[in-house]
Write an enzyme that holds these catalytic residues in place. Structure first.
Site, PDB file in Angstrom:
ATOM      1  N   SER A  10      -0.214   1.222  -4.940  1.00 21.60           N
ATOM      2  CA  SER A  10      -0.353   2.488  -4.225  1.00 21.60           C
ATOM      3  C   SER A  10       0.309   3.576  -5.044  1.00 21.60           C
ATOM      4  O   SER A  10       1.225   3.315  -5.840  1.00 21.60           O
ATOM      5  CB  SER A  10       0.325   2.396  -2.852  1.00 21.60           C
ATOM      6  OG  SER A  10       0.448   3.674  -2.251  1.00 21.60           O
ATOM      7  N   TYR A  62       7.795  -0.266   1.765  1.00 19.88           N
ATOM      8  CA  TYR A  62       6.415  -0.109   1.303  1.00 19.88           C
ATOM      9  C   TYR A  62       6.396   0.385  -0.141  1.00 19.88           C
ATOM     10  O   TYR A  62       5.715  -0.188  -1.009  1.00 19.88           O
ATOM     11  CB  TYR A  62       5.660   0.868   2.210  1.00 19.88           C
ATOM     12  CG  TYR A  62       4.209   1.042   1.823  1.00 19.88           C
ATOM     13  CD1 TYR A  62       3.262   0.107   2.211  1.00 19.88           C
ATOM     14  CD2 TYR A  62       3.796   2.127   1.064  1.00 19.88           C
ATOM     15  CE1 TYR A  62       1.928   0.247   1.846  1.00 19.88           C
ATOM     16  CE2 TYR A  62       2.469   2.278   0.695  1.00 19.88           C
ATOM     17  CZ  TYR A  62       1.544   1.340   1.094  1.00 19.88           C
ATOM     18  OH  TYR A  62       0.231   1.483   0.725  1.00 19.88           O
TER      19      TYR A  62
END
Length: 265
Positions: free
Chosen positions: A145, A158
């Site tokens: 990401s 995350y």
């Protein structure tokens, strides 16, 4: 062995294929002569996805499992490869912690995020490498990401898990450069899905999933090392990474978290 542009894959395995980018990639690749092996934890959504891909002419097999289960993953991937040797494996499944209060992610949240986002990727990648190495051919994509470019205070676990995936994939590409196995790392920004539909905060440069899937497919075909998009968000986070913490942290603290719990699973 020098890696050149890849031939179009015929046998493709995708984790986290019941929604989001995984589902969009399944639809993007679905066509006559293509075999898709799709996994996720939601059987109903997987079945719906399978029907959509079959309607486009693909052969589809779905399996509901948890990518954190290394034994089940190795058994599943090996079984798929025995039936149709895998050309492309996309380790896509991932979650974030969901909306949190002032205390942020709990220890339970953090451990679950790392189990899925990092261990789940390893449980996908390594069985695939073991199968592809003897035939000196194949392609593996690890979904990271843009949040992995700099630790976000709104999503520590995350960000950290995706940063680990990015670094591992980049290093693995170098390690396997003479094996005939191509490794790519995919770093998307905000991508529209059933998850982002419920978000109430601004999502800069939000992209729809079919467009994201087209970008990923085109760049995987070219065997790009890192597939990061959209470029304005990549530029912003890359700049943030270069800034000293005393300047970057006040700016990053105001950013929303990418996704929510169960995204991409």
């Amino acid at each position: 062995m020098k890696l050149t542009s890849a031939p179009s894959p015929k046998s493709i395995l995708i984790t986290g294929a019941s929604s989001g980018i995984g589902a969009a990639l399944a639809r993007e690749y679905a066509a006559p002569g293509i075999t898709l092996f799709l996994s996720g934890r939601n059987s109903q959504r997987l079945q719906k996805m399978a029907k959509a891909c079959v309607s486009k002419g693909a052969t589809v097999e779905i399996t509901a499992l948890n990518v954190a289960d290394d034994t089940a993953m190795r058994r599943w991937i090996s079984g798929c490869d025995r039936r149709y040797p895998l050309d492309l494996v996309i380790a896509n499944a991932g979650i974030s912690g969901g909306p949190k209060g002032a205390l942020g992610e709990s220890e339970e949240d953090v451990r679950q995020i790392f189990d899925i986002n990092l261990a789940g990727v390893l449980n996908t990648v390594h069985p695939a490498i073991d199968l592809m190495r003897p035939r000196k051919n194949g392609q593996i994509a690890l979904v990271s990401s843009l949040a992995g470019y700099r630790g976000l205070p709104s999503a520590p676990a995350y960000s950290a898990s995706k940063a680990a995936v990015k670094a591992y994939g980049e290093a693995l590409r170098g390690q396997l450069r003479r094996s005939g196995i191509a490794i790519s790392v995919i770093c998307p920004g905000f991508v529209k899905s059933r998850i982002t539909d419920s978000n109430t905060f601004p999502m800069p440069f939000l992209m729809d999933t079919p467009k994201a899937a087209r970008i990923i497919r085109k760049r995987l075909q070219a065997r790009r090392a890192v597939i990061a998009f959209p470029w304005p968000m990549r530029l912003i986070l890359g700049t943030m990474r270069a800034l000293p913490s005393r300047l970057a942290l006040p700016l990053l603290s105001g950013l929303p978290k990418k996704g929510s719990k169960s995204a991409g699973v």
